[in-house]
Design a protein around this motif. Structure first.
Motif, PDB file in Angstrom:
ATOM      1  N   GLU A   3       0.825  -1.212   0.000  1.00  0.00           N
ATOM      2  CA  GLU A   3       0.000   0.000   0.000  1.00  0.00           C
ATOM      3  C   GLU A   3       0.858   1.260   0.000  1.00  0.00           C
ATOM      4  OE1 GLU A   3      -3.216   0.327  -0.578  1.00  0.00           O
ATOM      5  OE2 GLU A   3      -3.356  -1.844  -0.773  1.00  0.00           O
ATOM      6  N   LYS A   6       2.249   1.595  -3.483  1.00  0.00           N
ATOM      7  CA  LYS A   6       1.162   2.011  -4.375  1.00  0.00           C
ATOM      8  C   LYS A   6       0.911   3.503  -4.245  1.00  0.00           C
ATOM      9  CE  LYS A   6      -3.662   1.062  -5.476  1.00  0.00           C
ATOM     10  NZ  LYS A   6      -4.799   0.165  -5.249  1.00  0.00           N
ATOM     11  N   ASP A  18      -5.888   1.787 -10.117  1.00  0.00           N
ATOM     12  CA  ASP A  18      -6.482   0.505 -10.494  1.00  0.00           C
ATOM     13  C   ASP A  18      -5.486  -0.400 -11.226  1.00  0.00           C
ATOM     14  OD1 ASP A  18      -8.914   1.295  -9.384  1.00  0.00           O
ATOM     15  OD2 ASP A  18      -9.636   2.108 -11.287  1.00  0.00           O
ATOM     16  N   ASP A  19      -4.434   0.199 -11.769  1.00  0.00           N
ATOM     17  CA  ASP A  19      -3.431  -0.570 -12.510  1.00  0.00           C
ATOM     18  C   ASP A  19      -2.350  -1.160 -11.608  1.00  0.00           C
ATOM     19  OD1 ASP A  19      -4.732   0.059 -14.862  1.00  0.00           O
ATOM     20  OD2 ASP A  19      -3.407   1.740 -15.337  1.00  0.00           O
ATOM     21  N   THR A  21      -0.942  -3.500  -9.183  1.00  0.00           N
ATOM     22  CA  THR A  21      -1.093  -4.797  -8.537  1.00  0.00           C
ATOM     23  C   THR A  21       0.305  -5.360  -8.312  1.00  0.00           C
ATOM     24  OG1 THR A  21      -1.122  -6.047 -10.601  1.00  0.00           O
ATOM     25  CG2 THR A  21      -3.265  -5.215  -9.791  1.00  0.00           C
ATOM     26  N   GLU A  23       1.437  -7.959  -9.554  1.00  0.00           N
ATOM     27  CA  GLU A  23       1.905  -8.535 -10.809  1.00  0.00           C
ATOM     28  C   GLU A  23       2.143  -7.499 -11.899  1.00  0.00           C
ATOM     29  OE1 GLU A  23      -1.097  -9.520  -9.354  1.00  0.00           O
ATOM     30  OE2 GLU A  23      -0.118 -11.087  -8.188  1.00  0.00           O
ATOM     31  N   ALA A  24       1.744  -6.256 -11.676  1.00  0.00           N
ATOM     32  CA  ALA A  24       1.866  -5.219 -12.702  1.00  0.00           C
ATOM     33  C   ALA A  24       3.331  -4.980 -13.052  1.00  0.00           C
ATOM     34  CB  ALA A  24       1.222  -3.920 -12.225  1.00  0.00           C
TER      35      ALA A  24
END
Length: 75
Positions: A3, A6, A18-19, A21, A23-24
Protein backbone atom coordinates in the motif's frame (compact mmCIF):
# COMPACT_ATOMS: atom_id res chain seq x y z
CA UNK A 1 4.46 -2.38 2.19
CA UNK A 2 2.38 -2.79 -0.98
CA UNK A 3 0.00 0.00 0.00
CA UNK A 4 2.86 2.39 0.75
CA UNK A 5 4.50 1.65 -2.60
CA UNK A 6 1.16 2.01 -4.37
CA UNK A 7 0.72 5.43 -2.78
CA UNK A 8 4.14 6.50 -4.11
CA UNK A 9 3.27 5.28 -7.59
CA UNK A 10 -0.07 7.06 -7.62
CA UNK A 11 0.95 10.29 -5.89
CA UNK A 12 4.43 10.82 -7.28
CA UNK A 13 4.33 9.14 -10.70
CA UNK A 14 0.64 9.67 -11.46
CA UNK A 15 -0.03 5.98 -12.07
CA UNK A 16 -3.68 4.89 -12.21
CA UNK A 17 -4.39 3.22 -8.83
CA UNK A 18 -6.48 0.50 -10.49
CA UNK A 19 -3.43 -0.57 -12.51
CA UNK A 20 -1.19 -1.12 -9.48
CA UNK A 21 -1.09 -4.80 -8.54
CA UNK A 22 1.69 -7.03 -7.32
CA UNK A 23 1.90 -8.53 -10.81
CA UNK A 24 1.87 -5.22 -12.70
CA UNK A 25 4.97 -4.75 -14.82
CA UNK A 26 6.58 -1.39 -14.21
CA UNK A 27 7.29 -0.51 -17.83
CA UNK A 28 4.58 -2.23 -19.85
CA UNK A 29 1.62 -2.06 -17.46
CA UNK A 30 2.40 1.16 -15.57
CA UNK A 31 4.41 3.04 -18.20
CA UNK A 32 7.30 3.80 -15.85
CA UNK A 33 10.52 4.78 -17.59
CA UNK A 34 14.06 4.48 -16.22
CA UNK A 35 14.11 8.03 -14.82
CA UNK A 36 10.82 7.49 -13.02
CA UNK A 37 12.13 4.20 -11.62
CA UNK A 38 15.17 6.04 -10.30
CA UNK A 39 12.83 8.58 -8.65
CA UNK A 40 10.81 5.77 -7.12
CA UNK A 41 13.95 4.11 -5.76
CA UNK A 42 15.08 7.42 -4.28
CA UNK A 43 11.70 7.90 -2.58
CA UNK A 44 11.82 4.37 -1.19
CA UNK A 45 15.35 4.92 0.12
CA UNK A 46 14.26 8.11 1.87
CA UNK A 47 11.00 6.71 3.22
CA UNK A 48 12.38 3.41 4.51
CA UNK A 49 15.90 4.61 5.39
CA UNK A 50 17.61 1.99 3.23
CA UNK A 51 20.08 2.01 0.35
CA UNK A 52 19.12 0.18 -2.83
CA UNK A 53 22.13 -0.93 -4.85
CA UNK A 54 22.04 0.23 -8.47
CA UNK A 55 22.53 -3.39 -9.55
CA UNK A 56 19.15 -4.24 -8.01
CA UNK A 57 17.31 -1.91 -10.39
CA UNK A 58 17.63 -4.51 -13.13
CA UNK A 59 15.70 -6.97 -10.95
CA UNK A 60 12.71 -4.65 -10.54
CA UNK A 61 10.31 -5.76 -13.25
CA UNK A 62 7.04 -5.81 -11.32
CA UNK A 63 5.55 -3.98 -8.36
CA UNK A 64 5.89 -7.25 -6.45
CA UNK A 65 9.65 -7.32 -7.09
CA UNK A 66 10.02 -3.97 -5.35
CA UNK A 67 7.69 -4.92 -2.50
CA UNK A 68 9.60 -8.15 -1.81
CA UNK A 69 12.94 -6.28 -1.92
CA UNK A 70 11.71 -3.64 0.52
CA UNK A 71 10.28 -6.25 2.88
CA UNK A 72 13.57 -8.17 2.86
CA UNK A 73 15.58 -4.98 3.40
CA UNK A 74 13.51 -4.06 6.44
CA UNK A 75 13.72 -7.55 7.97
Amino acid sequence: MFEELKKFLVDELRVNPDDVTMEAELTTDLGINSLELADLVYLCEEKFNIVIDDEELHNFNTVGDIVRYLEAARA
